[in-house]
Design a protein around this motif. Structure first.
Motif, PDB file in Angstrom:
ATOM      1  N   UNK A 124      48.625  44.875  45.304  1.00  0.00           N
ATOM      2  CA  UNK A 124      49.844  45.679  45.203  1.00  0.00           C
ATOM      3  C   UNK A 124      49.671  46.754  44.141  1.00  0.00           C
ATOM      4  N   UNK A 125      50.034  47.988  44.488  1.00  0.00           N
ATOM      5  CA  UNK A 125      49.961  49.084  43.523  1.00  0.00           C
ATOM      6  C   UNK A 125      51.011  50.120  43.860  1.00  0.00           C
ATOM      7  N   UNK A 251      39.551  46.115  52.539  1.00  0.00           N
ATOM      8  CA  UNK A 251      38.152  45.723  52.684  1.00  0.00           C
ATOM      9  C   UNK A 251      37.690  44.933  51.462  1.00  0.00           C
ATOM     10  N   UNK A 252      38.090  45.397  50.275  1.00  0.00           N
ATOM     11  CA  UNK A 252      37.706  44.725  49.032  1.00  0.00           C
ATOM     12  C   UNK A 252      38.243  43.297  48.987  1.00  0.00           C
ATOM     13  N   UNK A 253      39.436  43.100  49.512  1.00  0.00           N
ATOM     14  CA  UNK A 253      40.097  41.798  49.425  1.00  0.00           C
ATOM     15  C   UNK A 253      39.521  40.727  50.321  1.00  0.00           C
ATOM     16  N   UNK A 254      38.688  41.103  51.281  1.00  0.00           N
ATOM     17  CA  UNK A 254      38.119  40.109  52.183  1.00  0.00           C
ATOM     18  C   UNK A 254      37.242  39.118  51.412  1.00  0.00           C
ATOM     19  N   UNK A 255      37.547  37.841  51.548  1.00  0.00           N
ATOM     20  CA  UNK A 255      36.748  36.804  50.895  1.00  0.00           C
ATOM     21  C   UNK A 255      37.109  36.524  49.449  1.00  0.00           C
ATOM     22  N   UNK A 256      38.070  37.288  48.885  1.00  0.00           N
ATOM     23  CA  UNK A 256      38.494  37.029  47.507  1.00  0.00           C
ATOM     24  C   UNK A 256      39.401  35.797  47.455  1.00  0.00           C
ATOM     25  N   UNK A 257      39.508  35.212  46.272  1.00  0.00           N
ATOM     26  CA  UNK A 257      40.381  34.058  46.090  1.00  0.00           C
ATOM     27  C   UNK A 257      41.841  34.502  46.145  1.00  0.00           C
ATOM     28  N   UNK A 258      42.742  33.630  46.636  1.00  0.00           N
ATOM     29  CA  UNK A 258      44.167  33.989  46.642  1.00  0.00           C
ATOM     30  C   UNK A 258      44.637  34.421  45.255  1.00  0.00           C
ATOM     31  N   UNK A 259      45.553  35.371  45.230  1.00  0.00           N
ATOM     32  CA  UNK A 259      46.087  35.855  43.960  1.00  0.00           C
ATOM     33  C   UNK A 259      46.578  37.275  44.102  1.00  0.00           C
ATOM     34  N   UNK A 260      47.190  37.764  43.019  1.00  0.00           N
ATOM     35  CA  UNK A 260      47.665  39.141  42.995  1.00  0.00           C
ATOM     36  C   UNK A 260      46.643  40.036  42.313  1.00  0.00           C
ATOM     37  N   UNK A 261      46.331  41.144  42.947  1.00  0.00           N
ATOM     38  CA  UNK A 261      45.397  42.112  42.421  1.00  0.00           C
ATOM     39  C   UNK A 261      46.030  43.493  42.485  1.00  0.00           C
ATOM     40  N   UNK A 262      45.399  44.464  41.817  1.00  0.00           N
ATOM     41  CA  UNK A 262      45.873  45.844  41.906  1.00  0.00           C
ATOM     42  C   UNK A 262      44.678  46.771  42.100  1.00  0.00           C
ATOM     43  N   UNK A 263      44.959  48.067  42.135  1.00  0.00           N
ATOM     44  CA  UNK A 263      43.882  49.016  42.394  1.00  0.00           C
ATOM     45  C   UNK A 263      42.877  49.098  41.251  1.00  0.00           C
ATOM     46  N   UNK A 264      43.264  48.693  40.053  1.00  0.00           N
ATOM     47  CA  UNK A 264      42.304  48.628  38.965  1.00  0.00           C
ATOM     48  C   UNK A 264      41.209  47.620  39.293  1.00  0.00           C
TER      49      UNK A 264
END
Length: 269
Positions: A124-125, A251-264
């Motif tokens: 989310x950003x 694309x970046x989020x594929x295979x990442x662990x569940x959680x909240x991320x941002x564009x940083x």
């Protein structure tokens, strides 16, 4: 082709939705599996390419998010807060990466999105562009270097159809300034001045919003001191920068662990 992640674009009939769909379709990095529209929309069942006035894409519009998300590995969502909250739960159930560019989210909305992020990746950003996210880091550093003798004002301009103010990007920039200064953002924030407001309080972070025409997005962060000013600026001239950033996030989020991320996180900043 089948190894590329399948993506759903929500609100696909809108201006940003169309741009997102086009960027995914042209990317060669992901597959567009569906475009989501509101229930009963006249695009339901139509080919998206043809609905947008071009050649057929072989991808249809639907008003069934459950079925669409079940076929997808990612959801690109620049809609309205109520819809985004609903989509967050459904995307989590489908274990699809939910990329959220929706602005105007309230604390209660963010709590529900955080709950969904316990089960799936949420990126989310307030702004998906590389330039804006670099600006956020610059604002934080400049704010850390200048004390409260320097007033901070975030001035933003958008098209006349934008429904929320200050913009999500402006709030990102204000929060970065507060972080740099080591102060609570909600306490320092001042927006919507009108009438006899009195002198500006020291240490506040002000916001000014301009709405007009077809302005894509302009953001200035003004640091005003005695006898000098520093202005950091970003101007967006093409809405596609946000769509390309959203695709990159999915694309970046594929295979990442569940959680909240941002564009940083996505950009490694």
């Amino acid at each position: 082709m089948s190894e590329m992640p399948g993506l759903v674009v929500t609100g696909v009939s809108g201006r940003m939705g169309r741009m997102l769909a086009q960027v995914v379709q042209d990317s060669g990095k992901a597959r567009l599996v569906a475009g989501l529209v509101r229930e009963g929309h006249d695009w339901v069942g139509r080919d998206l390419g043809e609905a947008m006035g071009g050649p057929a894409w072989g991808v249809k519009a639907t008003d069934d998010p459950v079925e669409a998300f079940a076929r997808a590995q990612g959801v690109l969502d620049f809609t309205r807060p109520a819809a985004t909250v609903d989509y967050a739960g459904l995307a989590a159930q489908a274990r699809a990466v939910h990329v959220i560019g929706t602005t105007g989210l309230e604390p209660a909305d963010l709590e529900k999105i955080a709950a969904a992020a316990r089960h799936a990746v949420v990126v989310r950003a307030g702004n998906m562009s590389l330039g804006v996210n670099l600006l956020v880091k610059m604002v934080e550093k400049v704010a850390a270097a200048l004390d409260e003798d320097w007033d901070i004002e975030v001035i933003e301009a958008h098209h006349r159809m934008k429904v929320d103010a200050p913009s999500g990007t402006a709030l990102m920039l204000g929060a970065a300034a507060a972080k740099g200064r080591g102060v609570d953002f909600e306490t320092a924030k001042v927006s919507g001045r009108d009438g006899i407001t009195g002198a500006r309080d020291r240490g506040t972070i002000g916001f000014s919003a301009i709405r007009g025409g077809d302005i894509v997005g302009e953001h200035d962060v003004l640091f005003a001191g005695a006898g000098e000013r520093v202005v950091l600026r970003h101007v967006a001239t093409d809405r596609a920068i946000f769509a390309r950033g959203a695709l990159r996030a999915a694309l970046w989020g594929q295979g990442k662990k569940p959680g909240q991320y941002d564009m940083m996180d996505v950009l490694g900043l």
